[in-house]
Motif scaffolding. Structure first.
Motif, PDB file in Angstrom:
ATOM      1  N   ASP A 117       0.809  -1.225   0.000  1.00  0.00           N
ATOM      2  CA  ASP A 117       0.000   0.000   0.000  1.00  0.00           C
ATOM      3  C   ASP A 117       0.841   1.274   0.000  1.00  0.00           C
ATOM      4  OD1 ASP A 117      -2.576  -0.994  -0.182  1.00  0.00           O
ATOM      5  OD2 ASP A 117      -2.827  -1.199   1.978  1.00  0.00           O
ATOM      6  N   THR A 118       2.100   1.194   0.420  1.00  0.00           N
ATOM      7  CA  THR A 118       2.945   2.396   0.363  1.00  0.00           C
ATOM      8  C   THR A 118       3.141   2.859  -1.080  1.00  0.00           C
ATOM      9  OG1 THR A 118       4.869   0.931   0.540  1.00  0.00           O
ATOM     10  CG2 THR A 118       4.173   2.092   2.547  1.00  0.00           C
ATOM     11  N   ASP A 119       2.826   1.985  -2.051  1.00  0.00           N
ATOM     12  CA  ASP A 119       2.871   2.404  -3.462  1.00  0.00           C
ATOM     13  C   ASP A 119       1.906   3.558  -3.723  1.00  0.00           C
ATOM     14  OD1 ASP A 119       4.699   0.429  -3.916  1.00  0.00           O
ATOM     15  OD2 ASP A 119       3.351  -0.895  -5.036  1.00  0.00           O
ATOM     16  N   ILE A 120       0.836   3.648  -2.928  1.00  0.00           N
ATOM     17  CA  ILE A 120      -0.120   4.751  -3.089  1.00  0.00           C
ATOM     18  C   ILE A 120       0.606   6.088  -2.925  1.00  0.00           C
ATOM     19  CG2 ILE A 120      -2.218   5.856  -2.178  1.00  0.00           C
ATOM     20  CD1 ILE A 120      -3.053   3.069  -1.127  1.00  0.00           C
ATOM     21  N   VAL A 121       1.564   6.138  -2.008  1.00  0.00           N
ATOM     22  CA  VAL A 121       2.344   7.355  -1.778  1.00  0.00           C
ATOM     23  C   VAL A 121       3.494   7.467  -2.769  1.00  0.00           C
ATOM     24  CG1 VAL A 121       3.803   8.607  -0.130  1.00  0.00           C
ATOM     25  CG2 VAL A 121       1.770   7.388   0.681  1.00  0.00           C
ATOM     26  N   ARG A 122       4.220   6.367  -2.982  1.00  0.00           N
ATOM     27  CA  ARG A 122       5.503   6.431  -3.678  1.00  0.00           C
ATOM     28  C   ARG A 122       5.417   6.360  -5.195  1.00  0.00           C
ATOM     29  NH1 ARG A 122       8.149   2.342  -3.211  1.00  0.00           N
ATOM     30  NH2 ARG A 122       6.831   0.907  -2.034  1.00  0.00           N
ATOM     31  N   GLU A 123       4.385   5.698  -5.707  1.00  0.00           N
ATOM     32  CA  GLU A 123       4.342   5.447  -7.154  1.00  0.00           C
ATOM     33  C   GLU A 123       3.591   6.553  -7.909  1.00  0.00           C
ATOM     34  OE1 GLU A 123       6.067   3.132  -8.650  1.00  0.00           O
ATOM     35  OE2 GLU A 123       6.846   2.357  -6.760  1.00  0.00           O
ATOM     36  N   ALA A 124       3.241   6.269  -9.161  1.00  0.00           N
ATOM     37  CA  ALA A 124       2.643   7.263 -10.059  1.00  0.00           C
ATOM     38  C   ALA A 124       1.213   7.602  -9.645  1.00  0.00           C
ATOM     39  CB  ALA A 124       2.666   6.741 -11.495  1.00  0.00           C
ATOM     40  N   SER A 125       0.673   8.647 -10.272  1.00  0.00           N
ATOM     41  CA  SER A 125      -0.658   9.176  -9.924  1.00  0.00           C
ATOM     42  C   SER A 125      -1.758   8.139 -10.076  1.00  0.00           C
ATOM     43  CB  SER A 125      -0.974  10.392 -10.794  1.00  0.00           C
ATOM     44  OG  SER A 125      -0.955  10.048 -12.176  1.00  0.00           O
TER      45      SER A 125
END
Length: 367
Positions: A124-132
């Motif tokens: 879920d940290t991809d929500i912050v770290r990855e693309a829009s």
């Protein structure tokens, strides 16, 4: 508060499960066992019941047990003292079947929102770290569960976007542009984009204060956080969108619209994606998910199912303690969690005064 309970689930050839049956308690259901045994797959089967798709494999055939031709997920729900059976079945080469109370859906979208659910997973940290796209997906997931009309708007917009992009690609390949051919798509997509953007703005008005309250608790009130909805869908959007025609032609795709929106996560005025520590990013994600849970609960008058994958391994003691306190306070409804270390889960949960059931998974035995 409207009551909903997942009573049981029965799997046939879903992912790594040839056959499996599980019966659940109202409180906390723990799936325990070594890594690779199928704990997350079991959570995914529950997720499938809510969204008629996997959280991890968008292509349905990829969820069928190796070398088999179909999978099925059957379940019984207790909804306001009524027992309702649900079926999701996929067979190679055939249309997916989803039945609720014995009645088959004509459109799968009709089911979304019927079983509110929130899932917290390590990635879920991809929500912050990855693309829009990841951030749009998070907020669209919430909006689609809250409002069937929003889901219809989004489906229609994405369908038109795909067709418009195919047309633009053909223009580029032939090096020939036609505004007349684009016009019908423009006239349909512009009002849809404006309506979707308006709904996203309204959501942020309700979501942000709830999110900020959770983050304040998680960070001991040490940081000011905000979420800015970043969109180019403004009052001049109609003329702006049409003004992109030549750029769209050169790139062979639609370069403006709600599919380009973003949500900027800020801490003390700085982007969390760039400047946030790992701890800040985890707190941001947990606060996002808890705010999602609270907004679903208050709007639906029903506690969503809560799925927690491997949280004891991926979160620090402080954030684990916060979630455990919420469990102990009865803030959540039915919970399903996974852990590779059975003794750890039993130790964490022993102080929580709610019904608990532990499933120690082993693929060599039947369930």
């Amino acid at each position: 508060m409207r009551k909903m309970k997942l009573q049981n689930i029965r799997l046939a050839q879903f992912k790594n499960y040839p056959q499996a049956n599980f019966s659940f308690v109202d409180g906390i259901n723990c799936f325990l066992g070594r890594n690779g045994i199928g704990k997350t797959n079991l959570l995914d089967a529950i997720y499938y019941l809510a969204f008629t798709k996997s959280a991890f494999n968008a292509i349905d055939k990829d969820n069928i047990l190796h070398e088999e031709a179909f999978f099925s997920i059957k379940a019984n729900f207790e909804v306001e003292d009524k027992n309702i059976e649900m079926l999701c079945a996929v067979r190679l080469g055939e249309k997916k079947v989803v039945r609720w109370g014995g009645k088959e859906y004509e459109k799968l979208s009709e089911h979304i929102g019927k079983l509110p659910l929130v899932m917290i997973v390590p990635q879920d940290t991809d929500i912050v770290r990855e693309a829009s796209e990841m951030r749009r997906k998070f907020f669209d997931n919430l909006l689609c569960q809250l409002d069937q009309e929003y889901l219809k708007l989004l489906v229609n917009y994405n369908h038109l976007l795909k067709q418009r992009n195919a047309l633009l690609k053909s223009f580029l390949e032939k090096n020939r542009f036609s505004a007349d051919q684009l016009a019908p798509y423009d006239e349909l997509m512009i009002p849809l984009a404006m309506k979707i953007s308006d709904e996203r703005n309204k959501l942020m008005e309700n979501f942000l204060p709830i999110f900020q309250e959770f983050y304040k608790d998680l960070s001991d009130n040490q940081e000011e956080v905000a979420i800015n909805y970043d969109t180019r869908v403004t009052k001049s959007f109609q003329s702006d969108f049409k003004g992109q025609h030549q750029k769209d032609f050169r790139q062979g795709r639609t370069t403006m619209g709600i599919h380009k929106d973003d949500y900027v996560f800020l801490s003390e005025g700085k982007p969390v994606k760039k400047f946030g520590s790992q701890g800040q990013q985890k707190s941001f994600v947990i606060a996002l998910k808890l705010a999602q849970f609270e907004l679903l609960k208050s709007t639906k008058n029903q506690k969503p199912l809560l799925l927690l994958d491997d949280i004891f391994d991926k979160l620090d003691d402080k954030r684990i303690a916060y979630l455990l306190k919420m469990m102990a306070d009865g803030r959540f409804g039915q919970i399903f969690l996974t852990d590779a270390r059975p003794e750890r889960s039993k130790e964490y949960l022993k102080k929580i005064d709610t019904e608990k059931k532990f499933f120690e998974l082993d693929l060599n035995r039947a369930y």
